[in-house]
Design an enzyme around this catalytic site. Structure first.
Site, short mmCIF file in Angstrom:
data_model
loop_
_atom_site.label_atom_id
_atom_site.label_comp_id
_atom_site.label_asym_id
_atom_site.label_seq_id
_atom_site.Cartn_x
_atom_site.Cartn_y
_atom_site.Cartn_z
N ASN A 178 -44.60 12.59 0.19
CA ASN A 178 -45.39 11.70 1.04
C ASN A 178 -44.64 11.47 2.35
O ASN A 178 -43.59 10.83 2.36
CB ASN A 178 -45.61 10.38 0.28
N CYS B 70 -49.56 4.81 6.52
CA CYS B 70 -50.03 6.16 6.17
C CYS B 70 -51.43 6.45 6.69
O CYS B 70 -51.84 7.61 6.73
CB CYS B 70 -49.99 6.37 4.67
N HIS C 61 -54.76 12.05 2.32
CA HIS C 61 -53.35 11.65 2.46
C HIS C 61 -52.60 12.10 1.21
O HIS C 61 -53.08 11.93 0.09
CB HIS C 61 -53.27 10.13 2.62
O1 UT7 Z 1 -48.59 6.27 1.14
C1 UT7 Z 1 -48.87 5.24 0.24
C2 UT7 Z 1 -47.69 5.07 -0.65
N1 UT7 Z 1 -47.79 4.81 -2.02
C3 UT7 Z 1 -48.60 5.35 -2.97
O2 UT7 Z 1 -49.53 6.02 -2.77
C4 UT7 Z 1 -48.19 4.99 -4.36
C5 UT7 Z 1 -49.32 4.85 -5.32
N2 UT7 Z 1 -48.78 4.75 -6.65
C6 UT7 Z 1 -48.29 5.82 -7.30
O3 UT7 Z 1 -48.29 6.92 -6.80
C7 UT7 Z 1 -47.80 5.60 -8.71
O4 UT7 Z 1 -48.07 4.27 -9.10
C8 UT7 Z 1 -46.30 5.90 -8.89
C9 UT7 Z 1 -46.06 7.40 -8.78
C10 UT7 Z 1 -45.48 5.17 -7.86
C11 UT7 Z 1 -45.86 5.47 -10.28
O5 UT7 Z 1 -46.64 6.13 -11.26
P1 UT7 Z 1 -47.31 5.29 -12.44
O6 UT7 Z 1 -47.99 6.27 -13.29
O7 UT7 Z 1 -48.12 4.20 -11.83
O8 UT7 Z 1 -46.05 4.76 -13.18
P2 UT7 Z 1 -45.63 3.24 -13.47
O9 UT7 Z 1 -45.17 2.57 -12.24
O10 UT7 Z 1 -46.70 2.61 -14.26
O11 UT7 Z 1 -44.37 3.48 -14.39
C12 UT7 Z 1 -44.44 4.13 -15.65
C13 UT7 Z 1 -43.05 4.24 -16.23
C14 UT7 Z 1 -42.27 2.95 -16.16
O12 UT7 Z 1 -41.50 2.85 -17.33
P3 UT7 Z 1 -41.95 1.92 -18.56
O13 UT7 Z 1 -42.11 0.56 -17.98
O14 UT7 Z 1 -43.26 2.53 -19.00
O15 UT7 Z 1 -40.84 2.09 -19.52
C15 UT7 Z 1 -41.36 3.13 -14.98
O16 UT7 Z 1 -40.17 2.38 -15.07
O17 UT7 Z 1 -42.29 5.18 -15.48
C16 UT7 Z 1 -41.05 4.60 -15.05
N3 UT7 Z 1 -40.68 5.19 -13.77
C17 UT7 Z 1 -39.95 6.31 -13.68
N4 UT7 Z 1 -39.42 7.13 -14.60
C18 UT7 Z 1 -38.75 8.21 -14.18
C19 UT7 Z 1 -40.96 4.74 -12.53
N5 UT7 Z 1 -40.44 5.58 -11.61
C20 UT7 Z 1 -39.81 6.57 -12.30
C21 UT7 Z 1 -39.09 7.71 -11.91
N6 UT7 Z 1 -38.58 8.50 -12.88
N7 UT7 Z 1 -38.91 8.05 -10.63
#
Ligand code: UT7
Length: 311
Positions: free
Chosen positions: A266, A112, A236
Site C-alpha cells: 500500500n 489514500c 486503491h
Molecule cells: O490505505 C488504507 C489503509 N488501511 C487499510 O486498508 C487496512 C484495512 N484493514 C486490513 O487490511 C486488515 O484489517 C489487516 C490486514 C490490517 C488485518 O487483517 P485482519 O484479517 O483484519 O486481521 P486482524 O486485525 O483481525 O487480526 C487477526 C490476527 C490477530 O491475532 P489474534 O487476536 O486473532 O490472535 C492479530 O494479532 O492476526 C494477528 N496479526 C498478525 N499476525 C501475523 C495482526 N497483524 C499480524 C501480522 N502477522 N503482521
C-alpha cells in the site's frame, strides 16, 4: 470541454523489502501477510530519496508521455501524507525540480484517496476553462512514518509515486463522472500520531469494503452507464480482500482488475496512478475503455472516478 488523461508516469524505488525480510523484523510470517493482505513485497526509498524526488521522477515520465513540457503545466497538485517538510509543499519542490515555472502549486491532504481528490480538482479547473493542463501526482514515502516494530502496520506499506497530466480531451472521453466523500468521525481509525501510523485495521476494512463498492456503483450510474459497460477497475491497493469485494460488486472477472499490491504493498495516494500506469503499459486497457478508479483512506475519505480512456 472534458478533462482526461494525457500522460501517465510512475516511480518506485529499487530496494525491495520482502515478507521474508519482515519475518526477521517483527513477529509475522510470509503466509499471514500473503493470505490476509495479498502483499509479497514492497519498495523502500533510501535516505537520499524524498517524496518530492519520487514525485518529480513520475512527473517527468507523465510529461514525456503527454508530449507536453513542464512549462505547459498551469497547476501542479501533489496528494501526499508524507511531505518532505511541513512546508514548503511537495508541489513547490517538484515545480523546481522539473521546471514547471508557469504553474501554481499546492499539496492536497486526503490520504489514500488523495489522487482521486486531485483528479477531480483538476477536472474543475480544466472544464471551467481556467487552466489547460494540470499535473496531478500521488507520492509517498510511508517508510518514514511506519513503525517497523508494529506488525499491525509494518507489513502493509511501501514507497512510490504516480503522476498524470490531465488536460482537455474530446467529448465523451476523459472523466465522465466522480464522487468524493469524507467522514471525519472516522478520523480516529487511521491517523499519524506523534510519529507513526496508527490504524484500527478492522474498522478501516469494513468502511473500505462498503465505500469502495458504493462509490464505484455511484460513478457508473452518474456517467449514465451500467456495470456491463465497465472494462476495468483500478481500486486503491490496500488489501486484496477489499479489492476483491469491490470487483465482485461490479461483477467483473479477475483479469479486469488492476493488481499491483503484491509488488508494492500500500503506497497510499500513489497506488491508483501506479496501477493505472501499469495497466496501460501492459495493454490491459486501451483507448475508449471505461475504467473505474476508486480509493479510500484516512480522514476518513473516499473517491471514485469513471473515465473513458483516450483523447
Ligand atoms: O490505505 C488504507 C489503509 N488501511 C487499510 O486498508 C487496512 C484495512 N484493514 C486490513 O487490511 C486488515 O484489517 C489487516 C490486514 C490490517 C488485518 O487483517 P485482519 O484479517 O483484519 O486481521 P486482524 O486485525 O483481525 O487480526 C487477526 C490476527 C490477530 O491475532 P489474534 O487476536 O486473532 O490472535 C492479530 O494479532 O492476526 C494477528 N496479526 C498478525 N499476525 C501475523 C495482526 N497483524 C499480524 C501480522 N502477522 N503482521
Amino acid at each position: 470541454m472534458n478533462a482526461g488523461i494525457l500522460g501517465l508516469g510512475r516511480y518506485v524505488p529499487d530496494r525491495i523489502l520482502t515478507n521474508y525480510d519482515l519475518e526477521k523484523m517483527v513477529d509475522t510470517s510470509d503466509e499471514w501477510i500473503r493470505t490476509r493482505t495479498g502483499i509479497q513485497e514492497r519498495r523502500i526509498a533510501g535516505d537520499d530519496i524524498e517524496t518530492s524526488d519520487m514525485a518529480a521522477e513520475a512527473a517527468k515520465e507523465a510529461l514525456e508521455q503527454s508530449k507536453l513540457t513542464a512549462e505547459d503545466i498551469d497547476l501542479l497538485l501533489v496528494a501526499t501524507v508524507t511531505p518532505d517538510y511541513g512546508f514548503p509543499s511537495v508541489a513547490c519542490l517538484v515545480q523546481e525540480k522539473i521546471g514547471a515555472v508557469n504553474a501554481s502549486a499546492m499539496d492536497l491532504s486526503a490520504a489514500c484517496a488523495g489522487f482521486m481528490y486531485g483528479m477531480v480538482t483538476a477536472k474543475q479547473f480544466i472544464e471551467t476553462g481556467t487552466y489547460k493542463n494540470v499535473l496531478v501526482i500521488g507520492a509517498e514515502k510511508l517508510s518514514k512514518i511506519t513503525d517497523w516494530k508494529d506488525r499491525n502496520t509494518a507489513v502493509l506499506f511501501g514507497d512510490g509515486a504516480g503522476a498524470a497530466v490531465i488536460g482537455p480531451v474530446s467529448d465523451n472521453k476523459g472523466i465522465l463522472s466522480f464522487e468524493l466523500g469524507s467522514d471525519g468521525s472516522g478520523a480516529k481509525h487511521l491517523y499519524q500520531g506523534e510519529k507513526y501510523i496508527y490504524m484500527n485495521g478492522r474498522e478501516v476494512f469494513k468502511f473500505a469494503v462498503r465505500r469502495m463498492g458504493e462509490s464505484s456503483l455511484s460513478v457508473i450510474e452518474k456517467a449514465g452507464l451500467t456495470k456491463e459497460d465497465v472494462d476495468y477497475l483500478v481500486p486503491h491497493q490496500a488489501n486484496i480482500r477489499i479489492m476483491e469485494a469491490s470487483r465482485q460488486r461490479l461483477d467483473l472477472p479477475e483479469e479486469k482488475m488492476a493488481k499491483t499490491i503484491e509488488k508494492y504493498g500500500n503506497t497510499s495516494s500513489s497506488t491508483i496512478p501506479i496501477a493505472l500506469y501499469e495497466a496501460v503499459q501492459e495493454e490491459k486497457v486501451k483507448d475508449n475503455d471505461v475504467v473505474v478508479l476508486v480509493g479510500f483512506g484516512g480522514g476518513l475519505t473516499w473517491g471514485a472516478v469513471a473515465l473513458r480512456l483516450g483523447q
